[in-house]
Write a protein that holds these residues in place. Structure first.
Motif, PDB file in Angstrom:
ATOM      1  N   ASP A 167      11.530   7.534   4.714  1.00  0.00           N
ATOM      2  CA  ASP A 167       9.649   7.941   4.973  1.00  0.00           C
ATOM      3  C   ASP A 167       9.619   6.856   5.768  1.00  0.00           C
ATOM      4  O   ASP A 167       8.106   7.486   6.516  1.00  0.00           O
ATOM      5  N   LEU A 168       9.255   5.424   5.642  1.00  0.00           N
ATOM      6  CA  LEU A 168       8.504   4.665   6.397  1.00  0.00           C
ATOM      7  C   LEU A 168       9.457   3.362   6.414  1.00  0.00           C
ATOM      8  O   LEU A 168      10.253   3.241   6.502  1.00  0.00           O
TER       9      LEU A 168
ATOM     10  N   ARG B  40       0.596  -1.246  -0.080  1.00  0.00           N
ATOM     11  CA  ARG B  40       0.246  -0.203  -0.003  1.00  0.00           C
ATOM     12  C   ARG B  40       1.026   1.495  -0.218  1.00  0.00           C
ATOM     13  O   ARG B  40       0.129   2.136  -0.924  1.00  0.00           O
ATOM     14  N   TRP B  41       1.720   0.671   0.776  1.00  0.00           N
ATOM     15  CA  TRP B  41       2.877   2.134   0.457  1.00  0.00           C
ATOM     16  C   TRP B  41       3.480   2.599  -0.296  1.00  0.00           C
ATOM     17  O   TRP B  41       3.289   3.579  -0.500  1.00  0.00           O
TER      18      TRP B  41
ATOM     19  N   HIS C 166       3.291   6.091  -2.772  1.00  0.00           N
ATOM     20  CA  HIS C 166       4.226   6.786  -3.270  1.00  0.00           C
ATOM     21  C   HIS C 166       5.121   6.375  -4.195  1.00  0.00           C
ATOM     22  O   HIS C 166       5.964   5.504  -4.120  1.00  0.00           O
TER      23      HIS C 166
ATOM     24  N   ALA D  72      12.331   3.088   1.976  1.00  0.00           N
ATOM     25  CA  ALA D  72      11.331   2.557   3.859  1.00  0.00           C
ATOM     26  C   ALA D  72      12.392   1.283   3.591  1.00  0.00           C
ATOM     27  O   ALA D  72      12.900   0.772   2.701  1.00  0.00           O
TER      28      ALA D  72
ATOM     29  N   GLN E  42       6.426   8.056   8.448  1.00  0.00           N
ATOM     30  CA  GLN E  42       5.365   6.815   9.929  1.00  0.00           C
ATOM     31  C   GLN E  42       5.947   6.198   9.981  1.00  0.00           C
ATOM     32  O   GLN E  42       7.449   5.012   9.182  1.00  0.00           O
TER      33      GLN E  42
END
Length: 718
Positions: free
Chosen positions: A681-682, A643-644, A648, A653, A711
């Protein structure tokens, strides 16, 4: 209104900022920069081509030529790397003088007008250091955000009421350029942040280089940014640290970290900083593993184990008590205890063991030559050469002062208990037993400081052989050249007998090419260095600090770290800790503002570290992401990542703590230890409670959580 001009490509929602009244002066300056840049690149290219056409030469001439080629090439790479985006921004002085444009490099036009001042100069300092409390003589400051050689946004900060004159409100944002850029997507390399260096960071970057400076700060405070920019600044601004005066060494914690920051120094126009990890300082470091026994690691971290190297080497430097008679063509010579002792005193203090052997041999030969009653027609050089070739004398010297390898000496400590007891008498019988191992050369990271000291104490065992081989080659060249010269003189039919000039000592020596001899590549990390920067310094053991200090005799250091991120605890102050390894008069600078980690993440991370370290220096976040920390099941890992990634197009990540995850494009898989110093970023944190208990477990959880710039997701099994 045409929003796309020569240098500005502002998006539709920033149309008001494209007003010619706001950007015309910038456009004119950018056009001048582009013209000057093109001319400068052409001129430097011509200079480089001309230097490359010069004869290579030898000695200092060859060195000067190589260094000039390196200087010009580095300058060209830096200029070609950027276009007009060399410009970071400009400041408007309150005294009415023209704006000062600040760049990564300095640049002038063909009339000598300063188009850009280098960011490291004193003239550029207000651009970084001015605040509303101390405007440093400025009316306002403008910073640019660049993308594909175009300005896609800019911000104006006004320091005085008069600064608003002629400036529309459109250019004044609620947030500074720095704060606005924090939420931008990350990549595999550290982002360019030079234009947004803050005043507290700039003060540390420009601090003097004498003595040790500690930069203490929690996650996201910009410690690494400060360390890298300080390296470039000091090389530029401090004459004691220039490339010909020792240069700068930057030591990072691990390879992923060095890869992450590898683009920063070149982007600052600086390629003269050597970078590496502690592993890189030794050839054995590449294959070294973690020490399997924590107690053995603790023992080897002590300075007593490093100190054991000295008696271990001295064991092989005891003058013999035996007497030796050597037969020569000119009579007998005798070597007894007195002669051995006199010869052993020949090396100057501090001479490495293996290099000292030649000094001992020279002294021993001189002593023995003096014993002989030589006829006047006998050359002492001939006798000395004969003694150097004497096998009996060579055998005796090899037994008395053997050539030693660092790996052999240290391996003997781990495999011969009596030898270890002799060299480290403070160890208990149980500690001696524990340090023994069946494969003594199965090197671990804990061995590296001890190997490093042994290598420096012993020196290169091959240096003497290479020197003798070079002397033999040069002697053969001289002999061959002498034959050629004799032939040329004999066959010279000129009236002035010009060939006889070849017998001149200086000219004859010039005919022998010593520069053509093959020599080993220099060890670029061996030092000494004029300045050393150590990042994540809270992790270094006492023994590892000796590796650093041996390469920095000036004790000019930038020490970057966070006591709360020390995996094995850090209960002392920095001054106490560094005093224990021999560093005094330590200056301390603290960073307390977290520019990277959102407040939502820090709200969950702070209690984790404070439960283990109540006085941890937890920084204050300056921004909120608006994204709460996600808690879920480890089974949701792949769905969460999918999903991420779909949402994006940019960014990176990281999954931390899950060895079953092999990674994806834009998603890395790391341990907490290897994630230190990086940002994503994640961050997906899997089973953080499995990281362990105590300080080490708490630190690993805290470090992993604070890698997130956008996140954080915490997933658990079961």
């Amino acid at each position: 209104m045409d929003r796309l001009t020569t240098a500005f490509a502002l998006p539709a929602h920033l149309a008001a900022k494209a007003d010619p009244a706001l950007i015309t002066e910038d456009e004119e300056r950018f056009a001048a920069i582009a013209e000057s840049l093109e001319a400068t690149i052409a001129d430097l290219s011509d200079q480089l081509e001309e230097v490359r056409r010069r004869p290579g030469g030898s000695g200092q001439h060859a060195l000067d030529r190589d260094q000039e080629i390196h200087r010009l090439s580095a300058r060209l790479r830096a200029l070609r790397r950027f276009g007009i985006d060399l410009c970071l921004g400009h400041v408007v002085p309150a005294d009415g003088s023209p704006p000062v444009y600040v760049g990564r490099l300095g640049l002038k036009d063909d009339e000598g007008q300063q188009l850009l001042v280098d960011w490291r100069t004193r003239a550029a300092e207000p651009f970084f250091a001015a605040t509303h409390g101390n405007p440093m003589g400025l009316t306002r400051r403008r910073r640019y955000r660049w993308a594909r050689d175009r300005v896609v946004d800019y911000w104006d900060e006004v320091f005085t009421p008069g600064g608003l004159e002629g400036l529309e409100r459109a250019a004044l944002d609620d947030q500074s350029a720095f704060i606005a850029s924090l939420g931008g997507a990350r990549s595999a390399r550290m982002r360019d942040v030079l234009a947004t260096i803050q005043a507290d960071q700039d003060a540390i970057i420009r601090a003097g280089s004498r003595g040790p400076l500690v930069v203490d700060g929690g996650p996201g405070t910009g410690k690494t940014v400060v360390a890298l920019h300080r390296s470039a600044y000091l090389l530029y601004a401090d004459p004691r640290l220039g490339h010909r005066r020792g240069g700068v060494l930057f030591i990072g914690p691990h390879e992923p970290y060095l890869a992450y920051v590898s683009d920063v120094l070149p982007s600052l126009g600086e390629e003269g900083v050597q970078t590496g990890t502690l592993r890189d300082l030794l050839p054995e470091g590449a294959a070294a593993t973690d020490e399997p026994d924590p107690e053995v690691a603790r023992l080897k971290a002590r300075t007593e184990m490093v100190a054991a190297v000295e008696p271990a080497v001295r064991f092989y430097e005891e003058p013999p008590r035996d007497r030796l008679t050597v037969e020569t063509h000119w009579g007998e010579v005798r070597v007894g205890p007195a002669e051995w002792q006199e010869a052993f005193r020949a090396p100057a203090p501090g001479t490495p063991h293996n290099e000292a052997r030649d000094d001992i041999l020279d002294e021993l030969v001189a002593i023995l030559v003096d014993q002989l009653d030589l006829d006047e027609d006998v050359s002492t050089e001939e006798v000395a050469a004969s003694l150097r070739r004497n096998e009996e004398l060579a055998f005796a010297l090899n037994r008395a002062w053997p050539m030693l390898e660092a790996t052999d000496v240290v391996a003997d400590l781990w495999s011969v208990p009596a030898y270890l007891r002799r060299c480290a008498p403070g160890l208990s019988a149980d500690e001696v037993r524990r340090l023994q191992r069946p494969a003594p050369e199965a090197w671990t990271r804990s061995d590296l400081p001890i190997l490093d000291v042994a290598r420096q104490r012993l020196g290169d065992p091959g240096a003497s052989r290479r020197r003798r081989r070079e002397e033999a080659i040069l002697a053969d060249q001289r002999a061959q050249m002498a034959k050629v010269v004799d032939h040329l003189i004999e066959t010279d039919g000129s009236e002035m007998h010009l060939m006889s000039m070849l017998r001149g000592e200086d000219l004859a020596a010039a005919l022998v090419d010593g520069a053509a001899l093959a020599r080993p590549e220099p060890d670029l990390l061996a030092g000494p260095f004029a300045h050393v920067v150590v990042d994540e310094a809270q992790e270094l053991t006492d023994a590892e600090w000796q590796m650093v200090l041996s390469r920095c005799p000036s004790r000019s250091l930038t020490i970057v770290g966070d006591r709360a991120q020390a995996r094995h605890g850090f209960t002392e102050s920095w001054a106490e800790r560094l005093s224990r390894v021999g560093l005094e008069r330590v200056r301390l600078s603290s960073l307390s503002i977290n520019y990277r980690t959102p407040a939502e993440v820090m709200a969950e991370a702070a209690p984790v570290i404070r439960a283990a370290i109540p006085d941890a220096n937890v920084p204050t976040s300056v921004r909120e992401s608006g994204i709460p920390v996600l808690h879920g099941s480890a089974a949701e890992r792949d769905t969460l990542l999918e999903r991420w990634l779909a949402a994006h197009e940019d960014g990176i990540a990281c999954v931390i703590g899950d060895p079953t995850f092999g990674g994806l494009p834009r998603v890395r898989s790391l341990t907490p230890e290897l994630a230190k110093g990086l940002e994503f970023d994640l961050v997906v944190l899997v089973d953080p409670d499995a990281f362990g208990t105590g300080i080490e477990g708490a630190v690993d959880r805290y470090v992993a959580m604070t890698r997130a710039t956008g996140q954080l997701a915490i997933l658990t099994t079961g």
